[in-house]
Design a protein around this motif. Structure first.
Motif, PDB file in Angstrom:
ATOM      1  N   LYS A 179      13.837  44.583  36.532  1.00 19.10           N
ATOM      2  CA  LYS A 179      15.125  44.084  36.188  1.00 19.10           C
ATOM      3  C   LYS A 179      15.917  43.642  37.253  1.00 19.10           C
ATOM      4  O   LYS A 179      15.867  43.979  38.499  1.00 19.10           O
ATOM      5  N   ILE A 180      16.700  42.537  37.227  1.00 11.94           N
ATOM      6  CA  ILE A 180      17.581  41.983  38.344  1.00 11.94           C
ATOM      7  C   ILE A 180      18.912  42.472  38.340  1.00 11.94           C
ATOM      8  O   ILE A 180      19.140  42.901  39.609  1.00 11.94           O
ATOM      9  N   TYR A 181      19.753  42.609  37.237  1.00  9.03           N
ATOM     10  CA  TYR A 181      20.822  43.294  37.347  1.00  9.03           C
ATOM     11  C   TYR A 181      21.097  44.044  35.857  1.00  9.03           C
ATOM     12  O   TYR A 181      21.044  43.637  34.955  1.00  9.03           O
ATOM     13  N   GLU A 182      21.911  44.920  36.118  1.00 14.00           N
ATOM     14  CA  GLU A 182      22.527  45.816  35.005  1.00 14.00           C
ATOM     15  C   GLU A 182      23.550  46.367  35.242  1.00 14.00           C
ATOM     16  O   GLU A 182      24.003  46.994  36.539  1.00 14.00           O
ATOM     17  N   GLY A 183      24.625  46.044  34.306  1.00  9.33           N
ATOM     18  CA  GLY A 183      26.099  46.347  34.538  1.00  9.33           C
ATOM     19  C   GLY A 183      27.086  45.534  33.930  1.00  9.33           C
ATOM     20  O   GLY A 183      26.707  44.738  32.907  1.00  9.33           O
ATOM     21  N   SER A 184      28.327  45.507  34.313  1.00 13.32           N
ATOM     22  CA  SER A 184      29.122  44.446  33.664  1.00 13.32           C
ATOM     23  C   SER A 184      29.747  43.352  34.639  1.00 13.32           C
ATOM     24  O   SER A 184      30.189  43.812  35.792  1.00 13.32           O
ATOM     25  N   LEU A 185      29.743  42.379  33.907  1.00 19.47           N
ATOM     26  CA  LEU A 185      30.047  41.284  34.882  1.00 19.47           C
ATOM     27  C   LEU A 185      31.495  41.268  35.126  1.00 19.47           C
ATOM     28  O   LEU A 185      31.989  40.899  36.373  1.00 19.47           O
ATOM     29  N   LYS A 186      32.463  41.735  34.311  1.00 14.79           N
ATOM     30  CA  LYS A 186      33.845  41.757  34.563  1.00 14.79           C
ATOM     31  C   LYS A 186      34.244  42.884  35.459  1.00 14.79           C
ATOM     32  O   LYS A 186      35.142  42.444  36.272  1.00 14.79           O
ATOM     33  N   GLU A 187      33.548  43.911  35.317  1.00 10.48           N
ATOM     34  CA  GLU A 187      34.137  45.177  36.176  1.00 10.48           C
ATOM     35  C   GLU A 187      33.360  44.810  37.665  1.00 10.48           C
ATOM     36  O   GLU A 187      33.865  45.288  38.644  1.00 10.48           O
ATOM     37  N   ASP A 188      32.105  44.419  37.727  1.00  7.66           N
ATOM     38  CA  ASP A 188      31.442  44.527  39.069  1.00  7.66           C
ATOM     39  C   ASP A 188      31.348  43.179  39.811  1.00  7.66           C
ATOM     40  O   ASP A 188      31.168  42.999  40.818  1.00  7.66           O
ATOM     41  N   TRP A 189      32.057  41.946  39.205  1.00  8.41           N
ATOM     42  CA  TRP A 189      32.123  40.653  39.766  1.00  8.41           C
ATOM     43  C   TRP A 189      33.401  40.169  39.613  1.00  8.41           C
ATOM     44  O   TRP A 189      34.064  40.361  38.690  1.00  8.41           O
ATOM     45  N   GLU A 190      34.107  39.563  40.539  1.00  6.85           N
ATOM     46  CA  GLU A 190      35.298  38.906  40.541  1.00  6.85           C
ATOM     47  C   GLU A 190      35.011  37.344  39.622  1.00  6.85           C
ATOM     48  O   GLU A 190      35.002  36.378  40.312  1.00  6.85           O
ATOM     49  N   MET A 191      35.223  37.345  38.497  1.00  2.30           N
ATOM     50  CA  MET A 191      35.072  36.222  37.684  1.00  2.30           C
ATOM     51  C   MET A 191      36.503  35.541  37.594  1.00  2.30           C
ATOM     52  O   MET A 191      36.199  34.361  37.471  1.00  2.30           O
ATOM     53  N   LEU A 192      37.423  36.259  37.496  1.00  2.00           N
ATOM     54  CA  LEU A 192      38.739  35.656  37.117  1.00  2.00           C
ATOM     55  C   LEU A 192      39.755  35.936  38.365  1.00  2.00           C
ATOM     56  O   LEU A 192      39.516  36.838  38.993  1.00  2.00           O
ATOM     57  N   ALA A 193      40.572  34.822  38.802  1.00  2.00           N
ATOM     58  CA  ALA A 193      41.431  34.821  39.810  1.00  2.00           C
ATOM     59  C   ALA A 193      42.216  35.868  39.575  1.00  2.00           C
ATOM     60  O   ALA A 193      42.947  36.112  38.527  1.00  2.00           O
ATOM     61  N   ALA A 194      42.600  36.503  40.710  1.00  2.00           N
ATOM     62  CA  ALA A 194      43.778  37.485  40.604  1.00  2.00           C
ATOM     63  C   ALA A 194      45.091  37.210  40.432  1.00  2.00           C
ATOM     64  O   ALA A 194      45.412  36.003  40.654  1.00  2.00           O
ATOM     65  N   LYS A 195      45.986  37.795  39.188  1.00  2.00           N
ATOM     66  CA  LYS A 195      47.113  37.344  38.784  1.00  2.00           C
ATOM     67  C   LYS A 195      48.080  37.421  39.821  1.00  2.00           C
ATOM     68  O   LYS A 195      48.976  36.602  39.913  1.00  2.00           O
TER      69      LYS A 195
END
Length: 88
Positions: free
Chosen positions: A1-17
């Motif tokens: 396995k390369i990665y296991e988890g949530s992209l939204k919670e573990d990575w900054e995908m969206l710019a902070a408001k």
């Protein structure tokens, strides 16, 4: 396995408001109340206390008899200048 988890919670995908400022703090005299009284507030000079006023457009009826009906008094109406109660 390369990665296991949530992209939204573990990575900054969206710019902070809103960018958080770590040095930002409230002033010492800050008041958290949404509304507060102005101690220097005064009633306007043209403020009218009366809720009802004499109807100046009213006229004494032609068939009014002072002896029989009594002295005629003009009816009162709501005061258009009285919009609300004064509070400080």
């Amino acid at each position: 396995k390369i990665y296991e988890g949530s992209l939204k919670e573990d990575w900054e995908m969206l710019a902070a408001k809103e960018i958080s400022d770590p040095d930002d703090k409230k002033p010492s005299d800050w008041v958290d109340d949404s509304m507060m009284d102005d101690p220097e507030d005064k009633k306007p000079a043209d403020w009218v206390e009366e809720k009802r006023m004499v109807d100046t457009d009213a006229k004494k009826p032609d068939d009014w008899d002072d002896e029989e009906d009594g002295e005629w008094e003009a009816p009162t109406k709501d005061n258009p200048g009285d919009s609300c109660d004064w509070s400080v």
